[in-house]
Design an enzyme around this catalytic site. Structure first.
Site, PDB file in Angstrom:
ATOM      1  NE  ARG A 263     -11.249  15.072 -30.126  1.00 38.82           N
ATOM      2  CZ  ARG A 263     -11.166  14.810 -28.822  1.00 38.82           C
ATOM      3  NH1 ARG A 263     -10.006  14.584 -28.249  1.00 38.82           N
ATOM      4  NH2 ARG A 263     -12.231  14.774 -28.073  1.00 38.82           N
TER       5      ARG A 263
ATOM      6  CG  ASP B 158      -0.935  18.059 -21.447  1.00 42.29           C
ATOM      7  OD1 ASP B 158      -0.289  16.990 -21.382  1.00 42.29           O
ATOM      8  OD2 ASP B 158      -2.161  18.094 -21.642  1.00 42.29           O
TER       9      ASP B 158
ATOM     10  CG  PHE C  19      -6.963  17.928 -24.403  1.00 43.57           C
ATOM     11  CD1 PHE C  19      -7.076  17.452 -25.693  1.00 43.57           C
ATOM     12  CD2 PHE C  19      -7.252  17.071 -23.352  1.00 43.57           C
ATOM     13  CE1 PHE C  19      -7.468  16.135 -25.938  1.00 43.57           C
ATOM     14  CE2 PHE C  19      -7.638  15.760 -23.585  1.00 43.57           C
ATOM     15  CZ  PHE C  19      -7.748  15.289 -24.880  1.00 43.57           C
ATOM     16  CB  THR C  20     -11.812  17.473 -24.161  1.00 44.47           C
ATOM     17  OG1 THR C  20     -10.876  16.390 -24.105  1.00 44.47           O
ATOM     18  CG2 THR C  20     -12.174  17.743 -25.607  1.00 44.47           C
TER      19      THR C  20
ATOM     20  CE1 TYR D 243      -4.047   2.047   0.407  1.00 44.91           C
ATOM     21  CE2 TYR D 243      -2.501   3.466   1.566  1.00 44.91           C
ATOM     22  CZ  TYR D 243      -3.714   3.284   0.927  1.00 44.91           C
ATOM     23  OH  TYR D 243      -4.589   4.326   0.818  1.00 44.91           O
TER      24      TYR D 243
ATOM     25  CG  PHE E 137     -15.879  14.220 -26.822  1.00 39.87           C
ATOM     26  CD1 PHE E 137     -15.678  15.294 -25.983  1.00 39.87           C
ATOM     27  CD2 PHE E 137     -15.009  13.142 -26.738  1.00 39.87           C
ATOM     28  CE1 PHE E 137     -14.630  15.304 -25.068  1.00 39.87           C
ATOM     29  CE2 PHE E 137     -13.950  13.143 -25.833  1.00 39.87           C
ATOM     30  CZ  PHE E 137     -13.769  14.226 -24.996  1.00 39.87           C
TER      31      PHE E 137
ATOM     32  CE  LYS F  60      -3.588  10.499 -24.187  1.00 37.18           C
ATOM     33  NZ  LYS F  60      -4.399  10.432 -22.966  1.00 37.18           N
TER      34      LYS F  60
HETATM   35  N1  PM9 Z   1      -6.182  12.405 -24.523  1.00 36.79           N
HETATM   36  C1  PM9 Z   1      -6.912  11.349 -26.504  1.00 36.79           C
HETATM   37  O1  PM9 Z   1      -7.518  10.432 -27.065  1.00 36.79           O
HETATM   38  C2  PM9 Z   1      -7.822  10.512 -24.308  1.00 36.79           C
HETATM   39  C3  PM9 Z   1      -9.043  11.120 -23.761  1.00 36.79           C
HETATM   40  S1  PM9 Z   1      -9.889  12.325 -24.690  1.00 36.79           S
HETATM   41  C4  PM9 Z   1     -10.607  11.449 -25.904  1.00 36.79           C
HETATM   42  O2  PM9 Z   1      -6.237  12.188 -27.126  1.00 36.79           O
HETATM   43  C5  PM9 Z   1      -3.796  15.693 -23.416  1.00 36.79           C
HETATM   44  C6  PM9 Z   1      -3.039  16.513 -24.395  1.00 36.79           C
HETATM   45  C7  PM9 Z   1      -4.473  14.560 -23.825  1.00 36.79           C
HETATM   46  C8  PM9 Z   1      -5.221  13.802 -22.867  1.00 36.79           C
HETATM   47  C9  PM9 Z   1      -5.985  12.696 -23.245  1.00 36.79           C
HETATM   48  C10 PM9 Z   1      -5.198  14.239 -21.509  1.00 36.79           C
HETATM   49  C11 PM9 Z   1      -5.944  13.485 -20.468  1.00 36.79           C
HETATM   50  C12 PM9 Z   1      -4.520  15.375 -21.188  1.00 36.79           C
HETATM   51  N2  PM9 Z   1      -3.833  16.076 -22.133  1.00 36.79           N
HETATM   52  O3  PM9 Z   1      -6.924  10.538 -20.857  1.00 36.79           O
HETATM   53  O4  PM9 Z   1      -6.900  11.381 -18.544  1.00 36.79           O
HETATM   54  O5  PM9 Z   1      -4.429  14.204 -25.109  1.00 36.79           O
HETATM   55  O6  PM9 Z   1      -5.008  10.027 -19.358  1.00 36.79           O
HETATM   56  O7  PM9 Z   1      -5.303  12.298 -20.190  1.00 36.79           O
HETATM   57  C13 PM9 Z   1      -6.939  11.450 -25.064  1.00 36.79           C
HETATM   58  P1  PM9 Z   1      -6.092  10.995 -19.715  1.00 36.79           P
END
Ligand code: PM9
Length: 486
Positions: free
Chosen positions: A385, A218, A127-128, A75, A452, A261
């Site tokens: 997008r 980011d 970004f979303t 843990y 979306f 990523k």
């Molecule tokens: N990006 C992508 O597919 C997954 C979720 S949105 C469809 O591009 C940036 C630049 C991203 C991102 C996620 C996140 C969030 C932050 N910044 O998905 O929570 O492209 O791990 O990261 C997606 P998490």
């Protein structure tokens, strides 16, 4: 020795494979209807080539899988956490890290720590999830990216750059005290995977230092951004991506990271910081929302895979092959005059739905319709997008109308071969040839946030008729003497 250009090849060979399932047109018609014309709502088993996202979809190496077996699932104080922290220090240079379950966990903690209601957060395009957390914390996002980023035909090599005048104007307008930080996204996702330059980041640093504003990177695709700097920015060609990444991070106060990523893992993220006081605050918040500060929602084995992923992902030969594959697909489409965002970005090829389907008005969701049409054509899954992703303005409640109305063909890392890219290109070209048959959509269900992901649609009347006529056509993939054909 011949000076002729030599091909690159993937710096790995394949040890484990996962079969793909092909489907017929008739099958896909039912599947997309049941998914309400939203590719997020399809079952992955019903997808042939999955280009929805590069998030959490990478193939791990044998070295990473071996690390999974060495997960220390204590843990508190897992040895894998310390390995991960060491790798972040070594390659990103930040002294403190707080693991999170994925990128948005880090965005949540950062926004909660630093944003006060009424604050403004500039960024190089929204970004979303990032903007959603800024707004949840009471802040307002302001776009300070260069204008060229909003033009899919502009060939500017660094469309991820901040327009310094826009940033200075915002500081004059709202006052530096109301700007806790600027969010500097690497490989700007909504602009087409576009990099910023080191020179631009240095300018941002100068302005921010003058005004006492922090810079948060980011870093989700910072390694891919570093590759473009190495390729294009004067004076960087002889340097490694690792050196460039270190320079990028040194100019910032910390980063949010979705490890799903760049870092070649299926889950996980972190918040990295320079300031010890902020780190202590982040440790308080992470135990509330994610988990103890030495695991933050990740299993020990996942932290180990990420630590090892960092080392693999920063290698120049990996980045050359990864981005090379994206470029390969993009050039195939350009050769057939398919409208895409240029320059071709790092993690995806973006179809320009506005030019692809000029007969569909933006409020009839052209990019969303194109993702459905592409799936119907060949079982390839892509992501919208455009206007759907942009959501509604929190004040007026109206749709936001982004200048970019795009479909993202996102390439998972180390998963597909060049032959898959050929099939994808052929599928897109087939859609382009039949583009006048594609019609608009109507939204039948709309979630309040990040719509979306779960929104539902149905075809507008005219397209619904064409779709019904097509029902008799059971094309699918079949094999003849010359190979697989659509
Ligand atoms: N990006 C992508 O597919 C997954 C979720 S949105 C469809 O591009 C940036 C630049 C991203 C991102 C996620 C996140 C969030 C932050 N910044 O998905 O929570 O492209 O791990 O990261 C997606 P998490």
């Amino acid at each position: 020795m011949s000076k002729r250009r030599r091909s690159w090849a993937e710096p790995y060979k394949i040890k484990v494979v996962e079969p793909l399932r092909m489907t017929t047109r008739r099958y896909r018609e039912r599947a997309i209807e049941q998914a309400h014309y939203n590719t997020f709502l399809l079952r992955s088993e019903d997808v042939y080539i999955d280009l929805l996202t590069d998030s959490g979809t990478a193939a791990m190496s044998d070295y990473q899988w071996a690390g999974m077996m060495q997960g220390d699932e204590a843990y508190a104080g897992s040895k894998n956490f310390y390995h991960l922290a060491d790798m972040v220090r070594k390659y990103y240079g930040y002294p403190y890290i707080v693991p999170t379950h994925q990128g948005r966990g880090a965005e949540h903690i950062l926004a909660k720590m630093l944003i006060r209601p009424g604050d403004f957060i500039p960024g190089n395009m929204y970004f979303t999830t990032t903007r959603a957390h800024q707004e949840l914390a009471g802040g307002t996002f302001r776009d300070v990216i260069v204008d060229q980023a909003h033009d899919p035909t502009s060939l500017h090599p660094f469309k991820g750059n901040v327009d310094i005048h826009k940033l200075e104007r915002l500081i004059d307008e709202v006052g530096a005290d109301n700007i806790p930080y600027i969010n500097m996204q690497a490989s700007v996702n909504m602009a087409g995977g576009q990099p910023f330059s080191l020179a631009n980041l240095r300018q941002v640093r100068q302005v921010c230092t003058e005004h006492g504003i922090k810079i948060f990177l980011d870093a989700t695709r910072a390694m891919e951004n570093a590759w473009f700097i190495k390729m294009v920015e004067p004076g960087q060609q002889e340097r490694s991506c690792a050196q460039i990444l270190a320079d990028m991070c040194a100019l910032t106060d910390g980063c949010t990271m979705s490890g799903k990523k760049d870092l070649l893992v299926n889950v996980g993220g972190f918040l990295a910081l320079r300031d010890e006081r902020l780190y202590r605050k982040a440790c308080e918040l992470v135990v509330l929302y994610e988990g103890l500060h030495t695991y933050g929602g990740m299993a020990g084995r996942d932290m180990e895979a990420m630590a090892r992923g960092i080392e693999e992902a920063i290698q120049d030969d990996h980045l050359a092959a990864r981005i090379g594959q994206v470029q390969y697909l993009g050039h195939k489409l350009l050769a057939e005059k398919v409208p895409i965002v240029q320059p071709i970005g790092g993690h995806a090829v973006y179809l320009d739905a506005a030019r692809f389907l000029p007969h569909i008005r933006q409020h009839e969701f052209p990019a969303q319709a194109l993702t459905a049409a592409l799936y119907l054509e060949s079982g390839v899954r892509a992501m919208e997008r455009g206007i759907v992703s942009a959501g509604r303005d929190p004040v007026s409640g109206e749709h936001r109308y982004p200048k970019l109305e795009l479909v993202r063909l996102t390439i998972p890392r180390r998963v597909y071969t060049q032959a898959h890219m050929d099939v994808v290109a052929e599928s897109v070209i087939a859609c382009y040839e039949q583009r006048t048959n594609i019609g608009g959509l109507e939204m039948t269900y709309e979630p309040e946030t990040l719509r979306f992901f779960q929104a539902e649609f149905k075809p507008l009347a005219a397209w619904a008729t064409t779709l019904r006529q097509e029902e008799s056509r059971t094309v699918g993939y079949r094999r003849d003497a010359s190979g697989f054909k659509i």
